[in-house]
Scaffold this active site. Structure first.
Site, mmCIF file in Angstrom:
data_model
loop_
_atom_site.group_PDB
_atom_site.id
_atom_site.type_symbol
_atom_site.label_atom_id
_atom_site.label_comp_id
_atom_site.label_asym_id
_atom_site.label_seq_id
_atom_site.Cartn_x
_atom_site.Cartn_y
_atom_site.Cartn_z
ATOM 1 N N SER A 45 0.817 -1.213 0.000
ATOM 2 C CA SER A 45 0.000 0.000 0.000
ATOM 3 C C SER A 45 0.850 1.261 0.000
ATOM 4 O O SER A 45 0.507 2.254 -0.628
ATOM 5 C CB SER A 45 -0.972 0.001 1.176
ATOM 6 O OG SER A 45 -0.285 -0.175 2.395
ATOM 7 N N GLU A 46 1.986 1.241 0.725
ATOM 8 C CA GLU A 46 2.951 2.337 0.624
ATOM 9 C C GLU A 46 4.369 1.820 0.768
ATOM 10 O O GLU A 46 4.616 0.848 1.496
ATOM 11 C CB GLU A 46 2.729 3.417 1.703
ATOM 12 C CG GLU A 46 1.856 4.568 1.274
ATOM 13 C CD GLU A 46 0.391 4.314 1.576
ATOM 14 O OE1 GLU A 46 -0.451 5.102 1.125
ATOM 15 O OE2 GLU A 46 0.098 3.317 2.258
ATOM 16 N N THR A 47 5.273 2.482 0.063
ATOM 17 C CA THR A 47 6.705 2.328 0.291
ATOM 18 C C THR A 47 7.240 3.687 0.705
ATOM 19 O O THR A 47 6.942 4.710 0.073
ATOM 20 C CB THR A 47 7.427 1.830 -0.967
ATOM 21 O OG1 THR A 47 6.927 0.532 -1.312
ATOM 22 C CG2 THR A 47 8.926 1.735 -0.739
ATOM 23 N N HIS A 77 1.222 4.349 8.643
ATOM 24 C CA HIS A 77 1.876 3.056 8.889
ATOM 25 C C HIS A 77 3.280 3.018 8.299
ATOM 26 O O HIS A 77 4.187 2.413 8.887
ATOM 27 C CB HIS A 77 1.009 1.905 8.373
ATOM 28 C CG HIS A 77 1.191 1.553 6.933
ATOM 29 N ND1 HIS A 77 0.611 2.275 5.917
ATOM 30 C CD2 HIS A 77 1.895 0.549 6.338
ATOM 31 C CE1 HIS A 77 0.938 1.732 4.757
ATOM 32 N NE2 HIS A 77 1.714 0.683 4.982
#
Length: 273
Positions: A45-47, A77
């Site tokens: 979902s995110e890096t 997160h």
């Protein structure tokens, strides 16, 4: 360079929300197109990408977050995951200040390993429920609120916890409603169950069908539920297949988010910018 996968808002592997973390040695970010390629390859979902800043400034590290499809203004997160990597590798101790699109965000690790993040509280504005959202969710909606430019979501209150858990939305329809996505929430069915409210987050417009545990969403959930439950400190449970807990503390225009994290993969990124 090293790349790590960290499960955030959980102390157990394979739960919570996984994020990629890349710590850069240079004093500047590589080209955005390269950052996006890495985030797309990681496909979480995110890096998060971070590089150190010169001493004496208002922040210690510069931090950016990218989904597989786009850069975002705020991510809880992946910030937690980045702080976890800095602390567990001995790169940083105590409080770490990150310069981001959402201003300077601070994180503080306690002796037990939990990390508290200081984020701006999302402004909530009551709005009418867009018909496309009501149809896509397919359930009764008690209220809807815009969460402001940093979060960029529509927060919708459902009748009860069961309704949130049972959601199976039309993601294609949600992707076209505007904004980042939709936060669906309800009061906990059991007040003694260890959490005060539940939520699920759907962000198909930025390449994330469902985000397991979303820190940024809790900057809106905290003021929403604190006003209704009459307490500044709350615990939120988010997720469906993967779940995690976020402890929130409302402090006016700031919201404290606390959670744990665990590194599950530590590898080497072979293709550099």
């Amino acid at each position: 360079m090293r790349i790590r996968i960290v499960d955030a808002f959980s102390a157990r592997p394979f739960t919570g929300n996984p994020a990629g973390v890349v710590l850069l040695d240079s004093g500047a970010f590589p080209d955005t197109a390269w950052l996006q390629q890495v985030a797309t390859e990681v496909n979480l979902s995110e890096t998060a990408f971070a590089h150190p800043l010169p001493e004496g400034g208002d922040a210690d590290w510069a931090l950016r977050w990218l989904t597989p499809a786009a850069e975002v203004n705020m991510c809880g997160h992946a910030t937690l995951a980045t702080a976890h990597v800095l602390h567990t590798t001995g790169t940083a101790t105590g409080t770490v200040r990150f310069r981001t699109r959402s201003g300077v965000l601070t994180t503080t690790a306690d002796p037990g390993g939990a990390i508290t993040m200081d984020f701006p509280t999302a402004p909530l504005t009551p709005v009418e429920v867009p018909p496309v959202v009501a149809e896509a969710l397919g359930c009764a909606i008690r209220s809807a609120h815009d969460t402001g430019p940093d979060v960029g979501d529509l927060l919708v209150e459902l009748p009860d916890e069961k309704a949130v858990r049972a959601l199976s939305p039309d993601l294609k329809a949600l992707a076209g409603h505007g904004g980042r996505g939709v936060i669906a929430t309800a009061r906990a069915d059991d007040p003694a169950g260890g959490h005060d409210f539940v939520s699920r987050c759907f962000f198909p417009a930025v390449g994330i069908d469902e985000d397991p545990v979303t820190g940024s969403a809790h900057t809106a959930l905290a003021p929403f539920w604190s006003a209704r439950l009459g307490r500044a400190s709350l615990v939120g449970l988010q997720g469906a297949a993967r779940t995690g807990y976020v402890r929130t503390e409302l402090r006016g225009d700031r919201t404290l988010l606390t959670g744990s994290a665990v590194t599950v993969i530590d590898g080497e990124l072979l293709v550099t910018a």
